[in-house]
Structure formats: C-alpha cells, structure tokens
Design a protein around this motif. Structure first.
Motif, PDB file in Angstrom:
ATOM      1  N   TYR A   1     -40.881-154.288  -1.956  1.00 10.36           N
ATOM      2  CA  TYR A   1     -41.752-155.221  -2.680  1.00 10.36           C
ATOM      3  C   TYR A   1     -40.980-156.482  -3.063  1.00 10.36           C
ATOM      4  N   ASN A   2     -39.767-156.322  -3.579  1.00 10.36           N
ATOM      5  CA  ASN A   2     -38.968-157.469  -4.004  1.00 10.36           C
ATOM      6  C   ASN A   2     -38.531-158.340  -2.829  1.00 10.36           C
ATOM      7  N   MET A   3     -38.481-157.774  -1.632  1.00 15.80           N
ATOM      8  CA  MET A   3     -38.161-158.553  -0.437  1.00 15.80           C
ATOM      9  C   MET A   3     -39.351-159.369   0.047  1.00 15.80           C
ATOM     10  N   GLY A   4     -40.547-159.071  -0.446  1.00 20.70           N
ATOM     11  CA  GLY A   4     -41.734-159.804  -0.046  1.00 20.70           C
ATOM     12  C   GLY A   4     -42.706-159.022   0.804  1.00 20.70           C
ATOM     13  N   PHE A   5     -42.449-157.731   1.010  1.00 16.54           N
ATOM     14  CA  PHE A   5     -43.330-156.892   1.819  1.00 16.54           C
ATOM     15  C   PHE A   5     -44.400-156.229   0.949  1.00 16.54           C
ATOM     16  N   MET A   6     -45.437-155.721   1.607  1.00 19.16           N
ATOM     17  CA  MET A   6     -46.393-154.827   0.984  1.00 19.16           C
ATOM     18  C   MET A   6     -46.020-153.416   1.433  1.00 19.16           C
ATOM     19  N   PRO A   7     -45.282-152.674   0.636  1.00 17.18           N
ATOM     20  CA  PRO A   7     -44.852-151.337   1.076  1.00 17.18           C
ATOM     21  C   PRO A   7     -46.025-150.364   1.105  1.00 17.18           C
ATOM     22  N   ASN A   8     -46.136-149.627   2.203  1.00 12.12           N
ATOM     23  CA  ASN A   8     -47.177-148.619   2.348  1.00 12.12           C
ATOM     24  C   ASN A   8     -46.505-147.293   2.652  1.00 12.12           C
ATOM     25  N   MET A   9     -46.489-146.403   1.664  1.00  8.18           N
ATOM     26  CA  MET A   9     -45.718-145.170   1.762  1.00  8.18           C
ATOM     27  C   MET A   9     -46.555-144.018   2.300  1.00  8.18           C
ATOM     28  N   THR A  10     -45.935-143.240   3.172  1.00  6.69           N
ATOM     29  CA  THR A  10     -46.495-141.961   3.594  1.00  6.69           C
ATOM     30  C   THR A  10     -45.352-140.953   3.669  1.00  6.69           C
ATOM     31  N   LEU A  11     -45.685-139.681   3.571  1.00  3.66           N
ATOM     32  CA  LEU A  11     -44.692-138.631   3.783  1.00  3.66           C
ATOM     33  C   LEU A  11     -44.571-138.346   5.271  1.00  3.66           C
ATOM     34  N   ALA A  12     -43.360-138.094   5.726  1.00  6.13           N
ATOM     35  CA  ALA A  12     -43.149-137.731   7.126  1.00  6.13           C
ATOM     36  C   ALA A  12     -43.970-136.494   7.447  1.00  6.13           C
ATOM     37  N   ALA A  13     -44.730-136.571   8.552  1.00  5.09           N
ATOM     38  CA  ALA A  13     -45.634-135.485   8.924  1.00  5.09           C
ATOM     39  C   ALA A  13     -44.906-134.368   9.653  1.00  5.09           C
ATOM     40  N   GLU A  14     -45.473-133.173   9.560  1.00  3.51           N
ATOM     41  CA  GLU A  14     -44.979-132.010  10.297  1.00  3.51           C
ATOM     42  C   GLU A  14     -43.528-131.678   9.942  1.00  3.51           C
TER      43      GLU A  14
ATOM     44  N   ASP B   1     -36.567-161.998   7.299  1.00  2.00           N
ATOM     45  CA  ASP B   1     -37.075-163.329   6.949  1.00  2.00           C
ATOM     46  C   ASP B   1     -38.205-163.745   7.883  1.00  2.00           C
ATOM     47  N   PHE B   2     -38.061-163.453   9.171  1.00  3.31           N
ATOM     48  CA  PHE B   2     -39.123-163.838  10.104  1.00  3.31           C
ATOM     49  C   PHE B   2     -40.411-163.090   9.799  1.00  3.31           C
ATOM     50  N   PHE B   3     -40.329-161.788   9.629  1.00  7.91           N
ATOM     51  CA  PHE B   3     -41.552-161.017   9.388  1.00  7.91           C
ATOM     52  C   PHE B   3     -42.235-161.464   8.103  1.00  7.91           C
ATOM     53  N   CYS B   4     -41.455-161.727   7.066  1.00  5.97           N
ATOM     54  CA  CYS B   4     -42.051-162.160   5.800  1.00  5.97           C
ATOM     55  C   CYS B   4     -42.658-163.556   5.893  1.00  5.97           C
ATOM     56  N   SER B   5     -42.250-164.332   6.902  1.00  5.11           N
ATOM     57  CA  SER B   5     -42.797-165.686   7.071  1.00  5.11           C
ATOM     58  C   SER B   5     -44.169-165.686   7.742  1.00  5.11           C
ATOM     59  N   LEU B   6     -44.564-164.581   8.351  1.00  9.96           N
ATOM     60  CA  LEU B   6     -45.815-164.551   9.107  1.00  9.96           C
ATOM     61  C   LEU B   6     -47.036-164.564   8.199  1.00  9.96           C
ATOM     62  N   HIS B   7     -47.006-163.766   7.148  1.00  7.94           N
ATOM     63  CA  HIS B   7     -48.123-163.644   6.213  1.00  7.94           C
ATOM     64  C   HIS B   7     -47.575-163.316   4.836  1.00  7.94           C
ATOM     65  N   PRO B   8     -48.328-163.637   3.798  1.00  6.11           N
ATOM     66  CA  PRO B   8     -47.939-163.125   2.481  1.00  6.11           C
ATOM     67  C   PRO B   8     -48.020-161.594   2.490  1.00  6.11           C
ATOM     68  N   ARG B   9     -46.959-160.947   2.110  1.00  7.07           N
ATOM     69  CA  ARG B   9     -46.938-159.491   1.987  1.00  7.07           C
ATOM     70  C   ARG B   9     -47.280-158.770   3.298  1.00  7.07           C
ATOM     71  N   VAL B  10     -46.477-158.996   4.320  1.00  5.93           N
ATOM     72  CA  VAL B  10     -46.604-158.208   5.551  1.00  5.93           C
ATOM     73  C   VAL B  10     -46.352-156.735   5.211  1.00  5.93           C
ATOM     74  N   TYR B  11     -47.099-155.844   5.868  1.00  6.63           N
ATOM     75  CA  TYR B  11     -46.959-154.424   5.568  1.00  6.63           C
ATOM     76  C   TYR B  11     -45.614-153.876   6.049  1.00  6.63           C
ATOM     77  N   ALA B  12     -44.982-153.122   5.177  1.00  2.00           N
ATOM     78  CA  ALA B  12     -43.812-152.332   5.547  1.00  2.00           C
ATOM     79  C   ALA B  12     -44.247-150.875   5.570  1.00  2.00           C
ATOM     80  N   LYS B  13     -44.188-150.280   6.743  1.00  2.14           N
ATOM     81  CA  LYS B  13     -44.586-148.880   6.897  1.00  2.14           C
ATOM     82  C   LYS B  13     -43.396-148.015   6.475  1.00  2.14           C
ATOM     83  N   MET B  14     -43.464-147.504   5.267  1.00  5.85           N
ATOM     84  CA  MET B  14     -42.344-146.768   4.662  1.00  5.85           C
ATOM     85  C   MET B  14     -42.622-145.270   4.749  1.00  5.85           C
TER      86      MET B  14
END
Length: 374
Positions: free
Chosen positions: A173-186, A142-155
């Motif tokens: 996305y439904n929680m209010g984040f902007m999900p940014n997906m990457t595959l685990a490296a290495e 809740d705190f992180f989502c209150s900082l900005h519309p669609r705070v980035y979630a590093k997924m």
C-alpha cells in the motif's frame, strides 16, 4: 474472487511458459508453448458473439507468465477491438512483473485505458523472494505504479509466511499499489499458521479503520448477502455457467482457467460441457453432499476447477480449506458489520454497493452469527 454477472470474464492462457517456479504454484501445465492465435481468435470471437451485446467483456491473460507471449496478446487484443468496435472489451494481464521490455512498456502506456495489469508481489521483499524465486529486485515497481492510481498487487500468502501478512500488505500500500490478498490454494496450513491468520486479520481490520478510501481485499470480501433470509442466493458463488469461460493455448474451451491443468492430457470437449451443465443444473449442496450440514455453505470458496484438476471431481473439496475459511469468515463478519454501521466514512461503499445490497449483507451477517453461536 467473486465474479459479477454484469461482466463477461474470459480467461486465456497466453503462455504455458514461465521464468519462475514459485513454491505454492498450483499450475502444473508449464511447458514451452505460447498460444496459437489462429486457433484462439475464432473461438474467442464466437464466445463474445454469444455474449449479451450490452455486457462488458474482460479478457484475463494468464500463464505461465503471459508477458512472455506479448506479441500474441497484442495481436489477439487488437483483433478483438477491431472486430467488435462497439463493445466494451478490456484486457487484464496477471504478470510476475519480471520480463518487461521497452515494447511491453510502450504498449501498456498506449493502451492504459483498456489494458490493466495485476502484478504478483507477495508483500515484504524477503517474503516475496522466499516464495517467488528471489525475483523482487527484477520488478520495475515505478513503471507499474505509473500506469494507474493503485495498480493491483496480487499478494499470495503462503504457509509459513502468514505472520508477515499485515506488514506485507502495508508495504505494498505504501508503495502505491492496491494490495489484494489471497491464501495460497491447495496448501497445508499448520496450527501456528491458523493462529497467526486470526491475529493478522485483526490487524488488517485496524488498517481499514484508518484507510477508509480503499475497498476490502479479496480475503475479507465475503458475500454475506448470500446468507440473507430475505433473498434466494444464486446457485453458485462464481460465474461458471454464464459469466465466465476460459481458453487454453490451442483455443479449447473450459468453464474457467482452473480446469486447465495438464496439457499432456487429451482435451475432451464433452467432459467440460458436462461439468458446466452439472454446475448449471445442480445446487451447491447437490454437488457437495458431504457438506450438506455445513453452517456456512453459501459462503464456501471451494473451487470447482481445482477440485476437478486435483481430485478428479468438482465436488471433492480440499478439506484443509475449511479451517482457514472459518477464520476468514469470522474476521470478515466483524469488519463488514463495522463498515455497514459507519458506511458514510467509506466513500467506495456508496460507489460500489447499493443500500439494498448493504441491507442483505447486514441480514446475512446476523444469520452467520446466529448459526455459529448456537
């Protein structure tokens, strides 16, 4: 991530400490130290002074867990704002979100116009807990989502968890984040993982058809304009050699943060200067001669820093990357073709991509298809 030359990106290791031990983490440099502000500050100031005065600067705080060094982050950030009052200097903190204090909350609120956070959340609670030490319930969503519309979630999507990728993306996305997906490296990905990746990316494409307001996630944000026959692409995909720099906790300078792998190893400035010069002087195919005949070399996401840290040479690629890359590119080509054809449905396209760039992307997609269907 694709870095733009319009912004100077400076990565700073705020702390080598971390309260988690995530299974896919490629950071081997964890010990028990925070950055020495007296050493980092003059090095950082010199880097900013050497940067075009009209170029915005983003200070990205990494770890370990950077919030464990919040006192040092506050001192360094305030010093930069006071030292360069006429510059646009922003701070971005990449955090696991589990060590918030009232002090941190207050500072983030007070500086929300110039401080962003990206919270590492790996999608569904069970998946996150398997990958990130059972830490889901410790995050104040809740705190992180209150900082900005669609705070980035590093997924980060790890091996064995790809089949949950779309569900996790939609959950964030439904929680209010902007999900940014990457595959685990290495990491090694099984044939089952690769099959699941193709299926899940098709589902993500479906998501964008009905959620037209959010930009494309990093996993599908492919710079197809680099493959256009109408332009000469830059030598390299990332901003090493001009648009990026990094500093460790002692103020030592590196081309980017992925080169900072082992604090027990003596720092040799000439080694990293030589690496940066090599990247600046050579084209991609000169650094990766084994990949000279690759049909998608302009789009390869191989990381110079991880190659150097893990295999001793910026041109020694992680060959497992090839399999996941082709799957991502095929899905991204389908998505971007649809986005370009229906660009009026997607308001973020007009705000971030010029018609000229869209034309180059379109030409690049056509060339991608031609090369891979001969």
């Amino acid at each position: 991530m694709i870095y733009t030359s319009a912004v100077k990106q400076i990565h700073i290791i705020a702390s080598s400490r971390c309260n988690l031990r995530c299974g896919y983490c490629y950071e081997s440099n964890k010990d028990n130290r925070d950055m020495d502000v007296d050493k980092v500050l003059p090095a950082l100031a010199a880097e900013i002074n050497a940067t075009d005065a009209g170029k915005p600067v983003v200070l990205s705080m990494h770890g370990g867990e950077p919030m464990l060094a919040i006192r040092q982050i506050k001192i360094l950030s305030t010093a930069m704002w006071e030292m360069f009052p006429d510059r646009k200097i922003y701070v971005n903190i990449i955090t696991n979100g589990t060590v918030l204090t009232d002090e941190i909350r207050q500072w983030l609120k007070e500086n929300r116009m110039r401080v962003d956070v990206a919270v590492s959340i790996d999608g569904l609670p069970d998946v996150h807990n398997r990958c990130r030490c059972g830490s889901y319930e410790k995050i104040d969503f809740d705190f992180f989502c209150s900082l900005h519309p669609r705070v980035y979630a590093k997924m980060t999507v790890a091996p064995g968890e790809i089949m949950h990728m779309t569900a996790g993306f939609e959950h964030l996305y439904n929680m209010g984040f902007m999900p940014n997906m990457t595959l685990a490296a290495e990491c090694e990905y099984s044939e089952e993982d690769l099959g699941a990746l193709a299926v899940e990316l098709d589902k993500i494409i479906d998501f964008y058809r009905t959620h037209t307001e959010i930009p494309v996630t990093e996993m599908l944000d492919i710079p197809f304009e680099r493959m256009s026959s109408k332009t000469m692409p830059p030598r390299h995909r990332c901003g090493i050699g001009g648009g990026r720099a990094a500093f460790d906790i002692e103020g030592n300078r590196y081309p980017c943060q992925t080169f900072i792998s082992d604090f027990s190893k003596p720092y040799v400035a000439d080694e990293y200067a030589a690496v940066e010069n090599r990247i600046g002087a050579c084209r991609w195919e000169e650094i990766f001669p084994e990949c000279r005949d690759c049909k998608v070399q302009e789009l390869c996401p191989s990381c110079y820093g991880l190659n150097h840290s893990n295999r001793g040479d910026i041109g020694r690629i992680d060959w497992t990357l090839c399999k996941t890359t082709y799957i991502r590119l095929a899905a991204a080509a389908r998505l971007w073709a649809e986005l370009i054809i229906n660009k009026d449905k997607y308001p973020w396209i007009a705000q971030t991509i010029s018609d000229e760039e869209l034309g180059l992307k379109s030409d690049g997609i056509l060339n991608f298809i031609k090369r891979n269907h001969k």
